[in-house]
Scaffold this motif. Structure first.
Motif, PDB file in Angstrom:
ATOM      1  N   ASN A 232       0.764  -1.108   0.100  1.00 52.26           N
ATOM      2  CA  ASN A 232       0.180   0.100  -0.084  1.00 52.26           C
ATOM      3  C   ASN A 232       0.633   1.189   0.051  1.00 52.26           C
ATOM      4  OD1 ASN A 232      -3.034  -0.889   0.398  1.00 52.26           O
ATOM      5  ND2 ASN A 232      -1.913  -2.134   1.856  1.00 52.26           N
ATOM      6  N   THR A 233       2.184   1.106  -0.196  1.00 52.34           N
ATOM      7  CA  THR A 233       3.219   2.155  -0.224  1.00 52.34           C
ATOM      8  C   THR A 233       2.954   3.041  -1.857  1.00 52.34           C
ATOM      9  OG1 THR A 233       4.891   0.912  -1.049  1.00 52.34           O
ATOM     10  CG2 THR A 233       4.495   1.276   1.482  1.00 52.34           C
ATOM     11  N   LYS A 234       2.944   4.176  -1.664  1.00 56.00           N
ATOM     12  CA  LYS A 234       3.026   5.164  -2.863  1.00 56.00           C
ATOM     13  C   LYS A 234       4.444   5.904  -3.339  1.00 56.00           C
ATOM     14  CE  LYS A 234      -1.682   5.919  -2.777  1.00 56.00           C
ATOM     15  NZ  LYS A 234      -2.896   7.052  -2.587  1.00 56.00           N
ATOM     16  N   GLU A 235       5.016   5.514  -4.210  1.00 57.07           N
ATOM     17  CA  GLU A 235       6.400   5.920  -4.439  1.00 57.07           C
ATOM     18  C   GLU A 235       6.278   7.483  -5.054  1.00 57.07           C
ATOM     19  OE1 GLU A 235      10.466   5.137  -6.958  1.00 57.07           O
ATOM     20  OE2 GLU A 235       8.647   4.066  -7.532  1.00 57.07           O
ATOM     21  N   ASN A 236       7.300   8.305  -4.647  1.00 55.16           N
ATOM     22  CA  ASN A 236       7.133   9.781  -4.871  1.00 55.16           C
ATOM     23  C   ASN A 236       8.882   9.736  -5.216  1.00 55.16           C
ATOM     24  OD1 ASN A 236       4.255  11.070  -4.461  1.00 55.16           O
ATOM     25  ND2 ASN A 236       4.419   9.466  -3.070  1.00 55.16           N
ATOM     26  N   VAL A 237       8.893  10.988  -6.189  1.00 53.57           N
ATOM     27  CA  VAL A 237      10.230  11.563  -6.411  1.00 53.57           C
ATOM     28  C   VAL A 237       9.887  13.025  -6.612  1.00 53.57           C
ATOM     29  CG1 VAL A 237      12.329  12.052  -8.126  1.00 53.57           C
ATOM     30  CG2 VAL A 237      11.088   9.691  -7.819  1.00 53.57           C
ATOM     31  N   LYS A 238      10.811  13.822  -5.554  1.00 53.36           N
ATOM     32  CA  LYS A 238      10.130  15.291  -5.244  1.00 53.36           C
ATOM     33  C   LYS A 238      11.525  15.815  -5.561  1.00 53.36           C
ATOM     34  CE  LYS A 238       6.049  14.914  -3.290  1.00 53.36           C
ATOM     35  NZ  LYS A 238       4.696  15.402  -3.755  1.00 53.36           N
ATOM     36  N   GLY A 239      11.370  17.090  -6.392  1.00 45.82           N
ATOM     37  CA  GLY A 239      12.474  18.112  -6.470  1.00 45.82           C
ATOM     38  C   GLY A 239      12.807  18.772  -5.309  1.00 45.82           C
ATOM     39  N   HIS A 240      13.790  19.523  -5.592  1.00 41.78           N
ATOM     40  CA  HIS A 240      14.409  20.370  -4.365  1.00 41.78           C
ATOM     41  C   HIS A 240      13.315  21.687  -4.252  1.00 41.78           C
ATOM     42  CE1 HIS A 240      16.130  23.981  -2.408  1.00 41.78           C
ATOM     43  NE2 HIS A 240      16.968  23.139  -2.155  1.00 41.78           N
ATOM     44  N   GLY A 241      12.802  21.813  -2.809  1.00 39.36           N
ATOM     45  CA  GLY A 241      11.776  23.035  -2.542  1.00 39.36           C
ATOM     46  C   GLY A 241      10.453  22.381  -2.521  1.00 39.36           C
ATOM     47  N   ALA A 242      10.176  21.129  -2.747  1.00 38.94           N
ATOM     48  CA  ALA A 242       8.833  20.580  -2.787  1.00 38.94           C
ATOM     49  C   ALA A 242       8.164  20.668  -1.418  1.00 38.94           C
ATOM     50  CB  ALA A 242       8.626  19.188  -3.432  1.00 38.94           C
ATOM     51  N   ALA A 243       6.992  20.564  -1.202  1.00 39.11           N
ATOM     52  CA  ALA A 243       6.632  20.360   0.318  1.00 39.11           C
ATOM     53  C   ALA A 243       5.993  18.965   0.214  1.00 39.11           C
ATOM     54  CB  ALA A 243       5.375  21.449   0.567  1.00 39.11           C
ATOM     55  N   LEU A 244       6.210  18.196   1.549  1.00 45.01           N
ATOM     56  CA  LEU A 244       5.741  17.044   1.593  1.00 45.01           C
ATOM     57  C   LEU A 244       4.343  17.152   2.422  1.00 45.01           C
ATOM     58  CD1 LEU A 244       8.933  14.805   2.929  1.00 45.01           C
ATOM     59  CD2 LEU A 244       7.734  14.987   0.709  1.00 45.01           C
ATOM     60  N   TYR A 245       4.468  18.117   3.570  1.00 45.22           N
ATOM     61  CA  TYR A 245       3.281  18.465   4.290  1.00 45.22           C
ATOM     62  C   TYR A 245       3.821  19.995   5.001  1.00 45.22           C
ATOM     63  CZ  TYR A 245       5.635  16.095   8.168  1.00 45.22           C
ATOM     64  OH  TYR A 245       6.304  15.555   9.179  1.00 45.22           O
ATOM     65  N   MET A 246       2.490  20.657   5.347  1.00 42.33           N
ATOM     66  CA  MET A 246       2.562  21.923   5.716  1.00 42.33           C
ATOM     67  C   MET A 246       2.069  21.863   7.290  1.00 42.33           C
ATOM     68  SD  MET A 246       4.377  23.330   3.337  1.00 42.33           S
ATOM     69  CE  MET A 246       4.155  25.248   3.584  1.00 42.33           C
ATOM     70  N   GLU A 247       2.688  22.879   7.933  1.00 43.80           N
ATOM     71  CA  GLU A 247       2.127  23.148   9.480  1.00 43.80           C
ATOM     72  C   GLU A 247       0.842  23.480   9.690  1.00 43.80           C
ATOM     73  OE1 GLU A 247       3.743  25.611  13.309  1.00 43.80           O
ATOM     74  OE2 GLU A 247       4.464  25.907  11.270  1.00 43.80           O
ATOM     75  N   GLY A 248       0.000  22.813  10.457  1.00 45.25           N
ATOM     76  CA  GLY A 248      -1.414  23.276  10.725  1.00 45.25           C
ATOM     77  C   GLY A 248      -2.301  22.395   9.743  1.00 45.25           C
ATOM     78  N   LEU A 249      -1.970  21.622   8.654  1.00 42.92           N
ATOM     79  CA  LEU A 249      -2.826  20.871   7.801  1.00 42.92           C
ATOM     80  C   LEU A 249      -3.102  19.497   8.526  1.00 42.92           C
ATOM     81  CD1 LEU A 249      -1.796  21.645   4.315  1.00 42.92           C
ATOM     82  CD2 LEU A 249      -3.345  22.871   5.576  1.00 42.92           C
ATOM     83  N   ARG A 250      -4.160  18.820   8.116  1.00 39.14           N
ATOM     84  CA  ARG A 250      -4.382  17.438   8.599  1.00 39.14           C
ATOM     85  C   ARG A 250      -3.601  16.198   8.233  1.00 39.14           C
ATOM     86  NH1 ARG A 250      -7.329  12.946   7.496  1.00 39.14           N
ATOM     87  NH2 ARG A 250      -8.083  13.905   5.477  1.00 39.14           N
ATOM     88  N   ALA A 251      -2.969  15.565   9.004  1.00 44.91           N
ATOM     89  CA  ALA A 251      -1.959  14.543   8.368  1.00 44.91           C
ATOM     90  C   ALA A 251      -2.804  13.433   7.933  1.00 44.91           C
ATOM     91  CB  ALA A 251      -1.143  14.053   9.824  1.00 44.91           C
ATOM     92  N   THR A 252      -2.407  13.214   6.575  1.00 42.44           N
ATOM     93  CA  THR A 252      -3.042  12.226   5.931  1.00 42.44           C
ATOM     94  C   THR A 252      -2.250  10.919   5.578  1.00 42.44           C
ATOM     95  OG1 THR A 252      -2.386  13.100   3.820  1.00 42.44           O
ATOM     96  CG2 THR A 252      -4.354  13.904   4.657  1.00 42.44           C
ATOM     97  N   GLY A 253      -1.113  10.677   6.370  1.00 38.15           N
ATOM     98  CA  GLY A 253      -0.423   9.521   6.136  1.00 38.15           C
ATOM     99  C   GLY A 253       1.183   9.963   6.521  1.00 38.15           C
TER     100      GLY A 253
END
Length: 505
Positions: A232-253
């Motif tokens: 059930n894992t989803k692979e991601n490749v993120k470039g420099h400066g991309a947000a994984l998550y932001m303060e205050g938002l609901r955690a989805t995983g």
């Protein structure tokens, strides 16, 4: 302040030269940049990087070489010849400044002068980071060549030192020592490092199963629960400066970082207390928020090219309910990240693996019921992970938060007493009473904590073991990918810290 920092930078360059991290030619360039910056220190901000720019250049046409029809061995040889020096200069510059910033912070504390100089140092390193990231993205095989050469040098150097030590202690006779030294010289001569330029090991993207299997969170799980999770894992490749998550938002995983580095920043947790707010590969991010149902504590922004995996919160909930021992392990894994966020001045000196070791063997994870009193001895600190506490003359203490005895010297943790009134994540009291149905607290013994933080990692060479070869990319933002770090991870078990806590009712 600038003079102190530059003195620290120059001392680091000398240490790197003695350890074989940089060549004499590279050291001369770096030393000259410090001397020129010293001449201008009274009238200009830190400018030692300006003197290095002419030696660090990434031509735009290099980007097209990797896509050309030329033989790969020719491309690698061509690029290594021209970019090798720039990589060493950038990596040494960033490492030296990071060490000097920490020394300056320890010496001057959180003064305005220290803040200005540290900001200037960070700004000066941006172009060096960009250069290394450009090389890493365009020619990953180049860094493989440079790392392999440094690993080879480190291993052979320590082999020679061990032979010398055995002779000095009398375990080897002079003839035996001479014979082994001749053998070492022969190996050194026959190890043609130039071959690495002509025919390097090609860099291939690891398979998903290999990356996940090597991650500490996944590898420690029982096989029965590991397989459903991996599916059930989803692979991601993120470039420099991309947000994984932001303060205050609901955690989805949660995010499992396999390659690259992530930088954190937070309004509530005051990331200014951190000199190196980085989570390197092998980190598990967002797990605490998923376990507690809280919103995200901070912004998590990629600081390099990152290959990571996302697992939905509901899958973690199922994993948590599968076995009490699995849940306990998940809390430990989350505590390693929370410790780095709440007490960065101490825990950022450790690698993620060292922090995990400390959490699992050098701390006590305790559960308390409603009405119980938690009394910390003077040399213990706690981190509230779950539940609500009440202390005398204070508002309710909510997680996550640092719990200190009232007699604690705050400067040990990189804090000042005047800051306590402005931090809702740190409390000091003689005792704490549990207000909620239950509370979960992890306890650390301060002496052992600082032994881990200031022990092997502050020693110039550290001690060597085959298991402990760690490339500094393991602990950096991608800013030091070509410098080898040789540390010892053979640490003695730290025991159970629960003796520093008194329960009351």
């Amino acid at each position: 302040g600038r003079v102190r920092l530059l003195n620290g930078v120059q001392a680091s360059y000398w240490a790197m030269l003695d350890e074989g991290r940089i060549t004499q030619a590279t050291a001369n360039i770096l030393m000259r940049s410090v001397d020129e910056a010293m001449d201008l220190v009274s009238s200009r901000p830190l400018c030692d990087w300006n003197s290095l720019q002419s030696n660090v250049y990434f031509p735009s046409y290099y980007r097209f070489l990797s896509a050309s029809m030329l033989p790969q061995s020719f491309i690698t040889y061509f690029t290594v010849q021209r970019l090798e020096s720039g990589c060493y200069i950038c990596a040494a510059f960033l490492r030296a400044h990071r060490i000097a910033r920490r020394q300056l912070q320890d010496f001057l504390g959180d003064s305005e002068i220290a803040k200005i100089v540290i900001d200037e140092s960070n700004a000066g390193g941006e172009e060096a980071r960009k250069f290394l990231e450009e090389v890493r993205c365009t020619f990953p095989q180049l860094l493989c060549v440079l790392k392999t050469r440094q690993v080879t040098y480190a291993v052979l150097t320590h082999l020679s030192e061990n032979v010398q030590n055995l002779w000095k202690t009398g375990l080897l006779e002079e003839k035996e020592m001479a014979h082994l030294d001749d053998a070492w010289q022969l190996i050194t001569c026959q190890t043609d490092l130039k071959k690495l330029k002509r025919s390097p090991q090609l860099v291939k993207m690891p398979r998903v199963s290999d990356l996940l299997g090597a991650h500490p969170l996944v590898s420690m799980l029982p096989a029965a629960v590991r397989a459903p999770l991996l599916s059930n894992t989803k692979e991601n490749v993120k470039g420099h400066g991309a947000a994984l998550y932001m303060e205050g938002l609901r955690a989805t995983g949660i995010w499992i970082v396999s390659i690259g580095a992530v930088k954190w920043r937070s309004q509530r947790l005051s990331s200014r207390h951190s000199l190196h707010p980085i989570f390197s590969h092998g980190s598990t991010l967002g797990l605490y928020e998923v376990l507690t149902g809280k919103s995200c504590l901070c912004d998590m922004i990629t600081d390099s090219l990152v290959r990571c995996f996302f697992i939905e919160a509901e899958k973690i909930d199922q994993l948590r309910q599968s076995d009490p021992s699995v849940e306990a392990f998940l809390w430990q894994e989350s505590a390693a990240v929370i410790a780095k966020l709440l007490i960065p001045r101490v825990f950022e000196r450790m690698t993620m693996q060292e922090t995990r070791l400390l959490v699992s063997t050098g701390s006590a994870m305790n559960l308390y019921t409603k009405g119980e009193d938690i009394i910390l001895e003077h040399n213990y600190i706690g981190i509230l992970l779950e539940g609500t506490l009440k202390a005398e003359n204070q508002n309710n203490i909510v997680p996550p938060g640092v719990l200190l005895p009232s007699s604690m010297d705050l400067e040990l943790l990189g804090l000042q007493s005047s800051e306590m009134n402005h931090m809702d994540s740190c409390s000091a009291a003689n005792s704490y009473q549990v207000e909620a149905q239950a509370a979960r607290v992890i306890i650390f013994e301060v002496g052992r904590l600082f032994t881990e933080a200031n022990g092997q990692r502050n020693q110039p060479g550290g001690s060597f073991s085959a298991e402990a070869l760690q490339l500094s990319m393991e602990e950096s933002t991608g800013e030091e990918q070509v410098i080898i770090t040789v540390d010892s991870t053979n640490k003695l078990p730290l025991g159970d810290s629960s003796s520093g806590v008194t329960r009351g009712s």
